[in-house]
Structures are given as structure tokens and as C-alpha cells.
Design a protein around this motif. Sequence first.
Motif, mmCIF file in Angstrom:
data_model
loop_
_atom_site.group_PDB
_atom_site.id
_atom_site.type_symbol
_atom_site.label_atom_id
_atom_site.label_comp_id
_atom_site.label_asym_id
_atom_site.label_seq_id
_atom_site.Cartn_x
_atom_site.Cartn_y
_atom_site.Cartn_z
ATOM 1 N N SER A 197 0.819 -1.206 0.000
ATOM 2 C CA SER A 197 0.000 0.000 0.000
ATOM 3 C C SER A 197 0.853 1.256 0.000
ATOM 4 O O SER A 197 0.556 2.221 -0.711
ATOM 5 C CB SER A 197 -0.929 0.000 1.220
ATOM 6 O OG SER A 197 -1.763 -1.132 1.215
ATOM 7 N N ILE A 198 1.907 1.279 0.810
ATOM 8 C CA ILE A 198 2.721 2.485 0.919
ATOM 9 C C ILE A 198 3.713 2.600 -0.235
ATOM 10 O O ILE A 198 3.991 3.694 -0.719
ATOM 11 C CB ILE A 198 3.465 2.524 2.280
ATOM 12 C CG1 ILE A 198 4.065 3.899 2.527
ATOM 13 C CG2 ILE A 198 4.512 1.437 2.377
ATOM 14 C CD1 ILE A 198 3.067 4.999 2.777
ATOM 15 N N VAL A 199 4.249 1.469 -0.711
ATOM 16 C CA VAL A 199 5.199 1.513 -1.832
ATOM 17 C C VAL A 199 4.472 1.737 -3.153
ATOM 18 O O VAL A 199 4.876 2.549 -3.979
ATOM 19 C CB VAL A 199 6.038 0.219 -1.882
ATOM 20 C CG1 VAL A 199 6.905 0.190 -3.145
ATOM 21 C CG2 VAL A 199 6.917 0.103 -0.646
ATOM 22 N N ASN A 200 3.394 0.972 -3.360
ATOM 23 C CA ASN A 200 2.572 1.068 -4.573
ATOM 24 C C ASN A 200 3.436 0.979 -5.838
ATOM 25 O O ASN A 200 3.626 1.982 -6.548
ATOM 26 C CB ASN A 200 1.759 2.364 -4.574
ATOM 27 C CG ASN A 200 0.586 2.303 -5.539
ATOM 28 O OD1 ASN A 200 0.535 1.436 -6.406
ATOM 29 N ND2 ASN A 200 -0.344 3.219 -5.396
ATOM 30 N N PRO A 201 3.970 -0.195 -6.146
ATOM 31 C CA PRO A 201 4.857 -0.338 -7.315
ATOM 32 C C PRO A 201 4.210 0.072 -8.633
ATOM 33 O O PRO A 201 4.907 0.523 -9.542
ATOM 34 C CB PRO A 201 5.194 -1.837 -7.306
ATOM 35 C CG PRO A 201 4.929 -2.283 -5.917
ATOM 36 C CD PRO A 201 3.795 -1.457 -5.423
ATOM 37 N N LEU A 202 2.893 -0.102 -8.767
ATOM 38 C CA LEU A 202 2.230 0.265 -10.017
ATOM 39 C C LEU A 202 2.293 1.770 -10.245
ATOM 40 O O LEU A 202 2.595 2.239 -11.350
ATOM 41 C CB LEU A 202 0.770 -0.201 -9.994
ATOM 42 C CG LEU A 202 0.558 -1.710 -9.842
ATOM 43 C CD1 LEU A 202 -0.929 -2.023 -9.787
ATOM 44 C CD2 LEU A 202 1.229 -2.456 -10.984
ATOM 45 N N SER A 203 2.033 2.537 -9.194
ATOM 46 C CA SER A 203 2.146 3.986 -9.313
ATOM 47 C C SER A 203 3.591 4.398 -9.537
ATOM 48 O O SER A 203 3.881 5.305 -10.318
ATOM 49 C CB SER A 203 1.595 4.652 -8.041
ATOM 50 O OG SER A 203 1.730 6.047 -8.118
ATOM 51 N N GLY A 204 4.510 3.705 -8.851
ATOM 52 C CA GLY A 204 5.926 4.000 -9.049
ATOM 53 C C GLY A 204 6.382 3.748 -10.464
ATOM 54 O O GLY A 204 7.247 4.452 -10.994
ATOM 55 N N ALA A 205 5.792 2.733 -11.110
ATOM 56 C CA ALA A 205 6.159 2.427 -12.499
ATOM 57 C C ALA A 205 5.818 3.587 -13.427
ATOM 58 O O ALA A 205 6.548 3.851 -14.391
ATOM 59 C CB ALA A 205 5.458 1.159 -12.956
ATOM 60 N N LEU A 206 4.713 4.281 -13.152
ATOM 61 C CA LEU A 206 4.349 5.433 -13.969
ATOM 62 C C LEU A 206 5.406 6.525 -13.869
ATOM 63 O O LEU A 206 5.819 7.111 -14.874
ATOM 64 C CB LEU A 206 2.990 5.976 -13.524
ATOM 65 C CG LEU A 206 1.772 5.065 -13.692
ATOM 66 C CD1 LEU A 206 0.532 5.756 -13.153
ATOM 67 C CD2 LEU A 206 1.576 4.683 -15.144
ATOM 68 N N ILE A 207 5.850 6.796 -12.636
ATOM 69 C CA ILE A 207 6.864 7.832 -12.431
ATOM 70 C C ILE A 207 8.193 7.391 -13.019
ATOM 71 O O ILE A 207 8.895 8.173 -13.665
ATOM 72 C CB ILE A 207 7.002 8.142 -10.930
ATOM 73 C CG1 ILE A 207 5.664 8.592 -10.349
ATOM 74 C CG2 ILE A 207 8.061 9.216 -10.699
ATOM 75 C CD1 ILE A 207 5.690 8.806 -8.852
ATOM 76 N N PHE A 208 8.561 6.112 -12.789
ATOM 77 C CA PHE A 208 9.813 5.576 -13.325
ATOM 78 C C PHE A 208 9.845 5.702 -14.839
ATOM 79 O O PHE A 208 10.868 6.079 -15.429
ATOM 80 C CB PHE A 208 9.960 4.119 -12.900
ATOM 81 C CG PHE A 208 11.181 3.434 -13.460
ATOM 82 C CD1 PHE A 208 12.414 3.586 -12.839
ATOM 83 C CD2 PHE A 208 11.095 2.626 -14.591
ATOM 84 C CE1 PHE A 208 13.546 2.954 -13.348
ATOM 85 C CE2 PHE A 208 12.211 1.995 -15.094
ATOM 86 C CZ PHE A 208 13.441 2.155 -14.480
ATOM 87 N N SER A 209 8.727 5.388 -15.487
ATOM 88 C CA SER A 209 8.664 5.470 -16.948
ATOM 89 C C SER A 209 8.896 6.888 -17.442
ATOM 90 O O SER A 209 9.606 7.098 -18.436
ATOM 91 C CB SER A 209 7.307 4.962 -17.433
ATOM 92 O OG SER A 209 7.187 5.055 -18.834
ATOM 93 N N GLN A 210 8.337 7.860 -16.725
ATOM 94 C CA GLN A 210 8.492 9.259 -17.131
ATOM 95 C C GLN A 210 9.917 9.764 -16.896
ATOM 96 O O GLN A 210 10.500 10.444 -17.742
ATOM 97 C CB GLN A 210 7.496 10.122 -16.371
ATOM 98 C CG GLN A 210 6.037 9.819 -16.711
ATOM 99 C CD GLN A 210 5.074 10.558 -15.803
ATOM 100 O OE1 GLN A 210 5.446 11.476 -15.083
ATOM 101 N NE2 GLN A 210 3.810 10.134 -15.813
ATOM 102 N N LEU A 211 10.477 9.431 -15.730
ATOM 103 C CA LEU A 211 11.785 9.970 -15.361
ATOM 104 C C LEU A 211 12.929 9.343 -16.153
ATOM 105 O O LEU A 211 13.979 9.960 -16.315
ATOM 106 C CB LEU A 211 12.032 9.782 -13.867
ATOM 107 C CG LEU A 211 11.117 10.564 -12.922
ATOM 108 C CD1 LEU A 211 11.452 10.246 -11.474
ATOM 109 C CD2 LEU A 211 11.252 12.067 -13.162
ATOM 110 N N THR A 212 12.749 8.114 -16.631
ATOM 111 C CA THR A 212 13.832 7.431 -17.346
ATOM 112 C C THR A 212 13.561 7.346 -18.845
ATOM 113 O O THR A 212 14.205 6.552 -19.546
ATOM 114 C CB THR A 212 14.021 6.005 -16.788
ATOM 115 O OG1 THR A 212 12.802 5.265 -16.960
ATOM 116 C CG2 THR A 212 14.381 6.055 -15.314
ATOM 117 N N ALA A 213 12.659 8.163 -19.339
ATOM 118 C CA ALA A 213 12.287 8.102 -20.762
ATOM 119 C C ALA A 213 13.476 8.381 -21.677
ATOM 120 O O ALA A 213 13.533 7.871 -22.805
ATOM 121 C CB ALA A 213 11.167 9.096 -21.049
#
Length: 225
Positions: free
Chosen positions: A20-36
Motif C-alpha cells: 500500500s505504501i510503496v505502490n509499485p504500479l504507481s511508481g512504475a508510472l513515475i519511473f517510466s516518465q523519469l527514465t524516458a
Amino acid sequence: MGWWVDLAQAFLLAFSALFSIVNPLSGALIFSQLTAGRTHAERLALAKRIGTYAAAVMLGSLWFGVYLLNFFGITVAALRIAGGFVVAAAGWQMLYVPEQREERKEAQAGEAMHEDDVAFFPLTMPMTTGPGTISVAIALGSNRPAGGAGISAFLAGSSLAALAIAGSIWFSYHFADRVVALLGRTRTQIVSRLAAFLLLCVGVQITLNGLMEALHDAGLGASAP
């Protein structure tokens, strides 16, 4: 049989709270944007290192966080009550304003993306396993039994949960583009709100365990499990 039941309970409690606190799915969205702007090979290597670092952060907090706070004279009961409040507050915030939390994480991580080595900072901390995750892991660690076979089952179950979360981080970041295409921001926010409610319930349970422990220490009730 009882040991395995205790292990399963510890696993489910820790997994639901940490997910719940890590939320890997939401993190994947940010990771995709930051490492584009990085190559595919670089992104895969980053995903693997972030998963490894995240496992170390969560396991360290679970195993040693309680002892560090006890060194400063904080009782287990007080730690459970305070930790439960922190977890419940995080769940409440995520339940009603998850967008603000994700935007803040994205902004903090984006400011440091010009560094050469970004796997630990900012992509692991604070983007993936920041102060909130550490607080939740310490609160979970404070919920461990006093001793006996129960503590080994608790540590095994919660440690397996932390490793499972680290694996989900690696998987989500490894396939970040597919996760983004499959879920999108709207569906991810729905998952985030469901996970936030679970986190809120976990926080309340940890607080109740702390109150029971405090009452027991005062000779007014039964001990917490």
C-alpha cells in the motif's frame, strides 16, 4: 501447523501494508516518465538495482528499526501506538489525496535525475521506498511477538513480504511501459485508493495492539498478540 499459520498472517499483514505504501504500479508510472531519455538496457539495469536497494531498506527497517528506537528508551507499546498512528495517517492521506503524494514524489525525484548514479537516490529513495515506507516497516517490526516460536514466524513472514514487494518493484519497473499502457493513471489511482484503505486498517490494528500492550503493562488488561 501453528508456526505456518503465524508466518502466513505475518506475511499478509506486512505485504498489504508495504504494498500500500510503496505502490509499485504507481511508481512504475513515475519511473517510466523519469527514465524516458535512457536506453532500454539502462532502464532494465536500473529496475534491478532499485529492487535490490528497496529490499535492503525494507529489511533493515523491519529487523533493526525497533532496536534503534528502543536504544533511546522508547517502549514497544509506545512504538506500536505511534507507529500505528503514522501508518493510519499515511493511509488516510493516500485515500483522499493520492495525487498530491505522487506529484510530490515525482518532483523530488526529478530534481536529482541529472546525477550519474540515480538508482539509489532519487529512484529508490525517496521515490520508491522513502520515509513513509521506512516508518511503516518500523511500525510492522514493532508488532512482533515478545518471544518464542512466534517471533521466528513473524520475522520469516514479514521478511518474505518485503522480498515479495521488492520483486514486485523490479517487475513493475522492468515492464514499466507495459504497466503504463495496461493500467494508465486512472486505473492506477483506483488501485492506490484500495491499497490506501488496507493501509489505514493496518495502522488501526497496530495502534490497538499498542493500546492493549500499554493496558497490560499497567495491569489493566490482556496482552497484545
